[in-house]
Write a protein that holds these residues in place. Structure first.
Motif, PDB file in Angstrom:
ATOM      1  N   UNK A  33     -18.109   4.797  19.081  1.00 51.89           N
ATOM      2  CA  UNK A  33     -19.230   5.646  18.699  1.00 51.89           C
ATOM      3  C   UNK A  33     -19.019   7.106  19.040  1.00 51.89           C
ATOM      4  N   UNK A  34     -17.812   7.621  18.770  1.00 51.03           N
ATOM      5  CA  UNK A  34     -17.468   9.004  19.104  1.00 51.03           C
ATOM      6  C   UNK A  34     -18.218   9.976  18.192  1.00 51.03           C
ATOM      7  N   UNK A  35     -18.798  11.020  18.802  1.00 50.07           N
ATOM      8  CA  UNK A  35     -19.515  12.045  18.045  1.00 50.07           C
ATOM      9  C   UNK A  35     -18.631  13.237  17.717  1.00 50.07           C
ATOM     10  N   UNK A  36     -17.723  13.582  18.641  1.00 47.22           N
ATOM     11  CA  UNK A  36     -16.808  14.713  18.443  1.00 47.22           C
ATOM     12  C   UNK A  36     -15.394  14.211  18.699  1.00 47.22           C
ATOM     13  N   UNK A  37     -14.545  14.335  17.685  1.00 42.51           N
ATOM     14  CA  UNK A  37     -13.158  13.873  17.754  1.00 42.51           C
ATOM     15  C   UNK A  37     -12.239  15.073  17.613  1.00 42.51           C
ATOM     16  N   UNK A  38     -11.318  15.221  18.548  1.00 41.74           N
ATOM     17  CA  UNK A  38     -10.370  16.326  18.495  1.00 41.74           C
ATOM     18  C   UNK A  38      -8.967  15.841  18.203  1.00 41.74           C
ATOM     19  N   UNK A  39      -8.277  16.550  17.316  1.00 42.02           N
ATOM     20  CA  UNK A  39      -6.922  16.159  16.932  1.00 42.02           C
ATOM     21  C   UNK A  39      -6.137  17.402  16.536  1.00 42.02           C
ATOM     22  N   UNK A  40      -5.109  17.225  15.722  1.00 44.81           N
ATOM     23  CA  UNK A  40      -4.219  18.324  15.340  1.00 44.81           C
ATOM     24  C   UNK A  40      -3.994  18.318  13.838  1.00 44.81           C
TER      25      UNK A  40
END
Length: 636
Positions: A331-338
């Motif tokens: 249930x992730x609200x903010x996902x950080x990646x590249x």
């Protein structure tokens, strides 16, 4: 959240701030008023308040909030209920930690550190994977006013010691190993080697992360957190060192960058609370390791009450859906990646929307410029209501310079706006601002999270040379950027790796955005090498996708795409297939060191092997057969 903040700003100033642009203009015109409002909005806890916000002296030298005494960890561990951390390993094991458990473990480990004589100003270092002991050890260290530093276990003992030995640490916190790429990596031998290279250590604490039997001469993590203790915080001056982050080390001994408690606290509250709109109870996952400043920023999700997801593993194992499945399942609200990860997902045909990303509001991307094509892919395959935002910043300020906010528009291929409180500009060689053309990324007024100094730099000379030599009194970051007429930002790559064809500066990011979109190309690297006699050679290295062959037809397709979608000047002198592209351990392409190798430098002159994700690649690039005058000669 930013709307409520703007309302507070209007009430404090009597000014109308109907949009982001007006809010930003006020934030840089009245730095003291802006940061005082941030202080009030986020309810900063401090002994006796502060005398004033800023001694606005020419940079470097600005003093923030003199008189204030506070502690970062106190704000990260405010009274909250529910889950604080979710630790996930590559094999899918999820371990939750409640806020009460986190506070209890931090208090217990801080008590253990005190019994070892650790106090304000002492250094505690972590040779750790992205797991709960890293967060607990950091917060316990900070609670005492001691100084934290960490790196991942993909570094060997000598590479880690190149950073840590500078700090003369008194305690090493480590683990028996980590998970990556379908394997469990036992690092106990490297831990023993690192311990021998750090003669100032009083104790070594070893966490059982991969299920080994431990190691003689170390204190088990379970023992170090076994004795309950009251949770307390040593409030320190605003600029007291909180942690030391290190540069990539690709051009010599890694540079220790020191940040203070107060500057990090305010900058991260601003960035995560106002710009990212991260809220209490949100689940926050940014794919990172302890090597990268994004780990520090991810942990700061605790400042706003978010649940921080710690992932120890590869984002591509068992396949390219890995992060998306984590985001859906947790249930992730903010996902950080590249950008590289997003491009790989697009090429793999991943359909994140089909996985059930009901909670996801925002995808953050940093580490490199985000190609415009990624925005269309995200809208079609993740969802049109999920904001995809690009941010630029750096380890040097452990924050961002430009990014997005809920109240800013998003233009594919551009970064929406300078962040609040950041006086960002593009300057030409004469130190004049330019709009609509490439210039040096500069910051003309201080930010609270600018370094309080560099480690072992008592007179500040190395600090001034690193950031203020080109434009005295103005921070030069080392990136090329364009400020558009509408106020958005386009970053073109590092200014020290600029491509310069016939006096025309070109950004490597523009070329990557074209080439790495082609299905036959997995990754690319371009360098421009000045040669003896005034020559200039610009090769393009490509890692081919599975089944692709670099024949004349593919070369023509690559060159045509570059010519039509970037510019004719971006077309390389030659295209060379290589097995892989070398990166720093935080994922940045090694453009400058590879350029130096091609110009004749030895590997030792070009960079430190331990700073590279795959050191064996350096021998490959150095051993290539070059005929500089006539170009590339194939090697069998």
């Amino acid at each position: 959240m930013i709307t409520s903040f703007a309302q507070l700003a209007e009430a404090r100033t009597g000014k109308s701030m109907p949009g982001y642009r007006e809010l930003h203009e006020w934030s840089v015109d009245d730095l003291a008023g802006f940061w005082a409002t941030v202080w009030e909005f986020f309810k900063i806890r401090s002994d006796a308040g502060y005398e004033r916000v800023l001694d606005d002296q020419p940079m470097p030298g600005a003093r923030w909030f003199p008189g204030a005494r506070l502690n970062y960890a106190e704000h990260a561990l405010r009274d909250r209920d529910g889950i604080a951390l979710l630790a996930v390993t590559e094999d899918g094991h999820v371990t939750p930690m409640t806020w009460d458990e986190l506070r209890s473990q931090v208090a217990a480990f801080a008590g253990w550190l005190r019994r070892q004589g650790v106090g304000e100003g002492d250094r505690v270092v972590g040779y750790l994977p992205n797991a709960a002991p890293a967060v607990v050890a950091f917060l316990a260290t900070a609670s005492l006013g001691a100084i934290w530093s960490a790196c991942g276990q993909d570094y060997g003992a000598e590479g880690a010691a190149a950073k840590f030995a500078q700090l003369e640490p008194v305690v090493l916190v480590t683990a028996d190993g980590y998970h990556f790429n379908g394997r469990v990596h036992d690092r106990r031998a490297e831990v023993a080697g690192l311990r021998d290279l750090l003669p100032t250590l009083r104790a070594v604490v070893l966490a059982d992360h991969i299920g080994t039997t431990g190691d003689p001469g170390t204190v088990p993590w379970a023992e170090a957190i076994a004795t309950p203790a009251p949770l307390s915080f040593t409030r320190v001056e605003f600029s007291t060192p909180l942690w030391v982050l290190f540069s990539s080390g690709t051009t010599g001994v890694p540079k220790g960058i020191v940040h203070g408690h107060g500057g990090v606290l305010l900058e991260h509250l601003k960035l995560l609370g106002l710009h990212t709109d991260l809220r209490a109870g949100d689940r926050f996952l940014w794919y990172t390791t302890t090597n990268w400043m994004m780990w520090n920023l991810a942990v700061s999700g605790l400042l706003v009450g978010a649940t921080v997801v710690l992932y120890d593993g590869s984002p591509m194992v068992p396949d390219a859906t890995r992060l998306w499945r984590l985001a859906a399942g947790l249930g992730v609200a903010v996902l950080g990646t590249s950008p590289g990860h997003l491009l790989a997902c697009a090429k793999a045909g991943v359909e994140p929307a089909a996985l059930g990303l009901d909670a996801l509001r925002l995808i953050g991307s940093t580490g490199a410029p985000l190609p415009a094509a990624c925005y269309a892919w995200s809208a079609a395959h993740v969802g049109p209501d999920v904001r995809l935002v690009s941010t630029t910043g750096g380890t040097d300020v452990v924050s961002g310079f430009a990014g997005s906010a809920p109240t800013t528009p998003i233009w594919p291929g551009e970064i929406s706006a300078p962040l609040l409180g950041v006086a960002l500009a593009a300057w030409d060689e004469d130190g004049k601002p330019v709009v609509g053309e490439v210039g040096e990324l500069v910051v003309t007024r201080p930010m609270p999270s600018m370094p309080v100094g560099l480690w072992n730099d008592p007179d500040g000379s190395r600090y001034r040379a690193a950031y203020f030599d080109r434009y005295p009194g103005v921070w030069r970051h080392g990136d090329w950027m364009t400020m558009t007429e509408r106020g958005s930002v386009v970053v073109s790559g590092r200014s020290d790796s600029t491509l310069n064809r016939n006096g025309v500066r070109l950004g490597s990011a523009d070329l990557y955005a074209v080439v790495e979109r082609l299905p036959e190309v997995a990754e690319a690297l371009v360098i421009g090498a000045e040669l003896s006699g005034g020559g200039y050679w610009m090769p393009l290295f490509v890692v081919l996708a599975e089944g692709a062959v670099l024949d004349e037809a593919l070369k023509d397709r690559i060159n045509t795409a570059i010519r039509t979608q970037a510019s004719p000047r971006h077309v390389p002198d030659t295209i060379i297939a290589v097995p892989a592209i070398p990166h720093t351990r935080t994922g940045k392409k090694l453009e400058v060191p590879i350029k130096r190798l091609l110009q004749g430098a030895t590997i030792e002159q070009a960079l430190a092997r331990d700073a590279v994700d795959n050191p064996a690649l350096l021998d490959f690039y150095k051993d290539l057969s070059w005929e500089i005058d006539s170009g590339w000669t194939a090697v069998s």
